[in-house]
Design a protein around this motif. Sequence first.
Motif, PDB file in Angstrom:
ATOM      1  N   ARG A  82      71.426   8.615 -10.826  1.00 29.20           N
ATOM      2  CA  ARG A  82      70.452   9.310 -10.172  1.00 29.20           C
ATOM      3  C   ARG A  82      69.303   8.391  -9.757  1.00 29.20           C
ATOM      4  O   ARG A  82      68.720   8.774  -8.803  1.00 29.20           O
ATOM      5  N   GLU A  83      68.829   7.554 -10.666  1.00 27.57           N
ATOM      6  CA  GLU A  83      67.525   6.651 -10.164  1.00 27.57           C
ATOM      7  C   GLU A  83      67.949   5.998  -8.908  1.00 27.57           C
ATOM      8  O   GLU A  83      67.109   5.364  -8.421  1.00 27.57           O
ATOM      9  N   LEU A  88      68.767   8.670  -4.666  1.00 22.86           N
ATOM     10  CA  LEU A  88      67.802   9.358  -3.588  1.00 22.86           C
ATOM     11  C   LEU A  88      67.568   8.255  -2.797  1.00 22.86           C
ATOM     12  O   LEU A  88      67.251   8.667  -1.439  1.00 22.86           O
ATOM     13  N   SER A 129      68.943  15.532  -9.939  1.00 26.95           N
ATOM     14  CA  SER A 129      67.882  14.419  -9.956  1.00 26.95           C
ATOM     15  C   SER A 129      66.537  14.888 -10.730  1.00 26.95           C
ATOM     16  O   SER A 129      66.215  15.990 -10.299  1.00 26.95           O
ATOM     17  N   ALA A 130      66.088  14.245 -11.495  1.00 22.37           N
ATOM     18  CA  ALA A 130      64.779  14.292 -11.949  1.00 22.37           C
ATOM     19  C   ALA A 130      63.591  14.538 -11.149  1.00 22.37           C
ATOM     20  O   ALA A 130      62.409  15.241 -11.176  1.00 22.37           O
ATOM     21  N   HIS A 131      64.022  13.871  -9.788  1.00 22.33           N
ATOM     22  CA  HIS A 131      62.693  13.761  -8.811  1.00 22.33           C
ATOM     23  C   HIS A 131      63.217  14.548  -7.445  1.00 22.33           C
ATOM     24  O   HIS A 131      62.612  14.262  -6.400  1.00 22.33           O
ATOM     25  N   SER A 132      64.015  15.513  -7.730  1.00 21.30           N
ATOM     26  CA  SER A 132      64.655  16.467  -6.435  1.00 21.30           C
ATOM     27  C   SER A 132      63.466  17.075  -5.998  1.00 21.30           C
ATOM     28  O   SER A 132      63.518  17.456  -4.871  1.00 21.30           O
ATOM     29  N   SER A 133      62.780  17.533  -6.940  1.00 23.22           N
ATOM     30  CA  SER A 133      61.491  18.579  -6.326  1.00 23.22           C
ATOM     31  C   SER A 133      60.462  17.831  -5.234  1.00 23.22           C
ATOM     32  O   SER A 133      60.186  18.602  -4.347  1.00 23.22           O
ATOM     33  N   SER A 134      60.447  16.537  -5.195  1.00 28.05           N
ATOM     34  CA  SER A 134      59.527  15.799  -4.427  1.00 28.05           C
ATOM     35  C   SER A 134      60.375  15.069  -3.329  1.00 28.05           C
ATOM     36  O   SER A 134      60.013  14.344  -2.303  1.00 28.05           O
ATOM     37  N   PHE A 135      61.624  15.329  -3.415  1.00 32.10           N
ATOM     38  CA  PHE A 135      62.565  14.513  -2.468  1.00 32.10           C
ATOM     39  C   PHE A 135      62.518  15.425  -1.040  1.00 32.10           C
ATOM     40  O   PHE A 135      62.665  16.573  -0.829  1.00 32.10           O
ATOM     41  N   HIS A 136      62.411  14.841   0.208  1.00 32.56           N
ATOM     42  CA  HIS A 136      62.177  15.157   1.467  1.00 32.56           C
ATOM     43  C   HIS A 136      63.462  14.726   2.171  1.00 32.56           C
ATOM     44  O   HIS A 136      63.729  13.674   2.492  1.00 32.56           O
ATOM     45  N   CYS A 148      70.092  17.444  -6.254  1.00 29.34           N
ATOM     46  CA  CYS A 148      69.249  18.411  -7.005  1.00 29.34           C
ATOM     47  C   CYS A 148      69.222  18.149  -8.441  1.00 29.34           C
ATOM     48  O   CYS A 148      68.259  18.533  -9.096  1.00 29.34           O
TER      49      CYS A 148
END
Length: 1677
Positions: A790-791, A794, A843-850, A841
Amino acid sequence: MSETYAKRLSAILLDAVTDKDPQMQEQVCGALCDFGESKPAEVLSACEEHLRLHEKLAHPYRTIILRAMEIVVSNHISELDKDTARAIILLASNEMTKVKELVSDWQQAASSVLVAVGRRFISSVMEELLSKFQPGLLPHPCTVHTLASLSVSNVFGVVPFLTSILSTMLPMLGAAKHDSMKVVFCCALQRFSESILEYLANLDQAPDPTVRKDAFASDIFGAYDILFHQWLQSGGAKLRLAVVEALGPMSHLLPSEKLEEQLPKLLPRVLAFYKKHTETVHVSKSLGQILEAAVSVGSRTLDIHLNSLLAALHAQICVPVESSSPLVMSNQKEVLRCFTVLACCSPDRLLAFLLPKLDTSNERTRVGTLQVLRHVINAAAAQMEVKKPVILSSMKLPLLDTNNKVKRAVVQVVSAMAHHGYLEQPGGKAMVEYIVQQCALPPEAEIQKLGADSEALAADSVRAISVSTLYLVSTTVDRMGEVLWPYLLEFLVPIRFTRALSPLCRSLVHLAQKRQEAGAHAPLIQYNGNVHLPSPYAITTRLLVEHCGPGRWWRPQLCLLQAVSSHPYVGDGRGAASLRLLNVLHQDIHPALGQRWVTAIPLLLEHLDEYSEETLSQKEWEEKLLVVREEEKTRVSLLWEQEEKTRFLRDSLAVVSDNTWVCHLTLEMCKQLPNYNGTPLEKNFLYKCVGTTLGAASSKVVRKHLRELLETARYQEEREHEGLACCFGICAISHLDDTLAQLDDFVKSDVLRKSAGIFNLFKNRSESEANKVRSALILCYGHVAAGAPRELLLARVEADLFWNMSECFSTKVLGIKVETQDPALRLSLVQSVCMATQAICSSAHSSSFHLSRKAELVAQMVEFIRAEPPDSLKTPIWKKAMLACTYLVTLEPALEEQVQADLIHSCLHRVMAVLPEPEEGDSPQESLYLDTVQVLKDLLTSLLLWNMTPLGLQVMLEHLSPWIKSPRGHERVRAVGLSACLLQFFLQHLQISALVPFHNLGLLIGLFSPRCADLWPATRREAVSCIHSLLYLQLTCVGFSRDYQDDVAEQLLSLKDGLVHPDPAILFHTCHSIAQLIAKRLPPDQLINLLLTLFESLGDPDKNCSRAASVMINCLLKERGNMLQEKVPEIVSVLRSKLQETQEEHILQAAQHSVFALATHHCASVVSNLLGSPLPFDSHTCTLWRALALEPGLAAQVLGLLLEKISKDVLFEESQAFLLSSTPDRVATLLPLAATCALHEVASAPASGPAVLELYPQLFVALLLRVSCTVGVQPPRQLQAKERRSASSGLASRSLEPCSSAVDALQAVLVRGGNEDVVQCMELDGGWQLLRTSAGHEEGVTRLASAMAKFAGPRLPLVMKLLFTTQSSMYEVQRVTSTAFLAELLSSNVVNDLMLLESLLYNLMARQKDTSARVRRLVLHGLANITLGSPDKVQTHSPQLLTAMIGGLDDGDDPHSLVALEAMVGLARLMDLVDAWDLHAVLLHIAVRIRPFFDSERMELRSVSIGLFGHLNKACRGDCKDVFLEQVVGGLVPLLLHLRDPHAPVVTACRFALRMCGPNLECEELAAVFQRHLQEGHDLHFGEFLNTTCKHLMRHFPDLLGRLLSTSLFYYKSSWEDVRAAAPMLTGFLVLHMEAEQRPQVDLEQLLTALQLLLKDPALKVRLKAVKTLGRLVKFA
């Protein structure tokens, strides 16, 4: 005297032999044998005399007597004297030879008698037989037959006579003219020869050890000469066969030189019989004896005839064996015995004959030859030892035969070879390979090659035999270890041996374990240049991959890991077997695997042993076997399910940690990929294994093999795409960059173009082929995204994944992108997008992914959804596309409103309109649809999260509103279900920071409320859930906390059960309750909106919903109508005008209120007018009657008027319908009938309760008497005419039965009077139905009285007072009804509590002289009921009660004795409670009076009288016991015999009475017998019980024998068959246990005469018992 009696008894039994029934004849024979056990000489003498005096007795009956004589003689041969034996011998000899014709059964029985006597008196028997076996005279055939049988049964006694017998017989042979006589002589010679041989074989035990074979040689040869040269030439088929049978044992007695001389002629003649007879077993047996005799003398003639012998015997062995033909089976055993003899003397000639037969293509010849070969290998092992190479070389052609019968035979030969060391020779391995090939045989091949006459394959199948043979040879033949190890390893890898893996693994495990025991640390596999052995990598790959198939056991390519993980029990437990082999070979596969596998594999095996294929939990098993590392769980869970199944391999690679070993294993796996081209499921799993191994390999190796996989993949096979993609996805877990690089290079190549590219493999591709390549590549990108760390994902997802997916999906024409319409390619893209977005989704950083391509991807998915057919669901494109949209929606940026609306509309339009599947279980389409609906729910909730406001909720529900109101039920249930999910989701995630008015509450509740009565139950439940959520939303909006529990809202959930009920009344009552709850929580400003919405729902196409809207409107008007200024008169007027147009509930209620208002002022007029309405009342009239009960005062006036009409008018009219009718018909009068119906309607109204209570006694008594007077009464004439007119015109008309209307009215009064328990009790007991019928009316009244006493006691005084006045009614039916009611009240204690007992007893006793027998019987019944209701008052009134009961016993006006029956029942009930002195005074009188009823034809009288007798016995213990003993003795026999009464109640009464009689007999043993055997509920063995009872009677009461016997004789003429059969049983047991001094009490003449009559009884069981009893009368002999 004794001798005369014995003769008389024997004569009776012998006369009974002529009974026509075979069972009776057998019983007589048995009785004679029983008689013979104690008096053998007398019985034998009587039988002899009977046969001698009755010369004309038919031979079947003579046969039975002779059989009995044989049994007696056999059992008592040592007790016979010479005179008796001589008489029997003369009789049997005479019987046997009386007629010249052969009568087999008769003469055989006589012969058997002689044989039985000959076991001791051999000299006398032989003297008699030899007297009829004189020289020069042809004897009777049975004489010869008896001599033959004697020679077998008494060898030592007869053989010394055989010299003279044979010398006498020899001349007779020539005199025999008929074949039947010659056959007898042949059988005798055969038996004589066998006896001589047995005598000679046991000379050490013989009385004359000097006997030699030579003494019989000349006579035997003389007989042989006649049999062979004369009879065999000219006789019939039966004679010739008998000759051949005799020649076998005779050949052993011939002189050696004569045998050698005769063999050239004898052998061909015997062999010729194979062609002339179908049943050849006797020929084969005789031939075997001749061959043994020839070999024993060292004959040289056999060599000359050996070829003909072998040919004939081989032809016999080739005959097909039928499992149902024991003769053919026996013949083959005898033929194989002949081959054994020949194999021992001429093994070379035998093999020279047999082995060429193996080259023939004929199935039977080859199978037969193999059977012989197997037999001689086992039976002549020493002679075959030097022939092993020759035999092995001859098996080449049979190994190639495809016939299953031949295969089975070959396997059996190989098994024999293995046990005798053949397989250690050169060529032995070919035999082993053959066995393995058969173990791998598919069932289809076996079934296909079986002939039509073959049986179904089971344990006898080729494969089953081969499997068992391989394991047996591996485990039990020690010398085979060196042959099979490591040779069997060569069969593990080849695909064609896949089905043999399980037996191979089991054998290899056993062999390996033995070798490990021999050398603990030595390597098991020693290659030593053996290129045929598979490498460790090949073994590992094979055992991991070849068991991963779909679990279809008929496929040749199945795999271990699938068998171990998904189907571990498939293929004979192949999973467990493979695991065990892996465990054993771990050291040879790689030394580092030992510790890991030794620990892990036994745990897996232990788990498998604990479960079966049906009980194994799939999830639990896969968790034990396949759980991956924690950091990989999320990524691997996105791949296909089977990718987790590489866990075993993954751990093994981690333990080895050897790059070279991993590279070799990878290479081996890639090499084996083409082997699975025909089985894509297995190949897919191998792809995953390749991906797993590549994950542990170096980067260089990864790039090389991934490139090769892309170039060699078979893209035209769509099912292979998944495996290739999974391989790349698993590899990407560890090598993301290398994986993407290889995919990018491949995409950028010319592979996707139509023109020639850089790879020759892809030249001249068609558009379809190119699409398949693109589809596979898109799937690869999706799986890579799912497996990528996942790292790293993205940063690569848009540029490297989505861009390449898009490139592969579209093609360029003149530089313009054109999207394909290929469904498979679309599905691949949807799946890949879904996997990629799901990975994002997670991924730990999905909320900030555009995601910049979000709108484009959503539009693409919507287009795919719209492109699918609207009314069906064939592919998972909808599901996958909506799932992708679900993940896309959660990512930034937000979608535009129009895009959201288009997405929602498209998804709803497709999913809602799909037609439901037929209810055929869990079909794939249904499962796919359910998954799709779940995805749609997730999508809508994801969209709702972007606008969590009441307005956003309303917008979402507006999209669903057309589907909620759809005329199609399946669309409504789906839409309401989705709405419920959305509302629940909205409620759970709503965040309120300030008070927000919920302006749309009324509209939304109005949308869902009518759906609470939808035709679909699921829709109703979901609608309630929607309302529940809306009410809580309202509470949340006005400031209540989220965890607040509102009592009113929670009550909604408890109403769901009422919505499930199909009863409309319950359904709409529940809707009314829902409306009440809504009214309590609805804000005032929302009421109008709600009502307007509900009024619109009155026109709902679903009528249930329309009615629910009406119910809810009425409820709201009632609860909140004060706010609406409605006018009640106007509303009632409108509803009344529509009364004839509709049956809506709210209109009917309005009409009721109108009638009520009118009747308040004009009660009598309203009642009078309504009574004039036509009968039966229609629904409108009934509704109006019920309206009159709304107010208690008005209801009381109406009930009083109706009661007056019922009581004072004429009840019925009598008229004679037909001139010839004997009884007049009763017809109900019209006015009381109408009043009864009206009373029922008024009392049915709940509001009439106070009025009914006020007039309760009058209503109850009047209606009860009304019921009694209308039982069987017809409706009025005009109603009958109306019904006839309706029937003739075809119109349905509701009939009106006077009695039923009265019962209904009575029920309504009881219910309204607060006695619902009475009504329910009567309903449960069936009392109401009984009350309506003439036959059950009394019982119905009784049950009503019981229920009233139980549940309405305080009401009884007034009711009884009114009933007393009806006791003198002119109507008998009313007197019967009132008496039955009052009588039953005495069974309850309530009359005592209410101090009504004295008056009630007085009233009933006054009716003892009533002219009606029914009334008198009911009076006695009522008086006896005091024992139940007031037992403590019985002694007070015991004189009166006993007087009344005894008077009932003496009632002479009742021709059917029903009054007497009731009196006996009452006495039985009173017995334990009345005063003892009062009872003792009448005890004997009662006993004498009831005794005649013991044998009454009526079952009730028998059972009750016998039961009462038991109570009398129970009551008389004490002072009166001696006086009553005479009655007990007199009743003992009837009670014992009626235990066999055909009616169970009588038997039960007898059991009780006997138990009570026991103590009065003053015999503890007898009383104990009665208590032990006659307990209720225990099975009674009548014979055993009667035997034990008679034993104690004779021991303690010997003087009663004569009386008991004379009484039992009375029942010899009983009309009941079972009782008639029990009577002689009783007689027999009494006689059996009597002593000698009791004989004077027995009238033998009378007893024998009675039994003789029973022997002619038409019932077989009676005759059998009579014969049995006659057999027991031997004691008098």
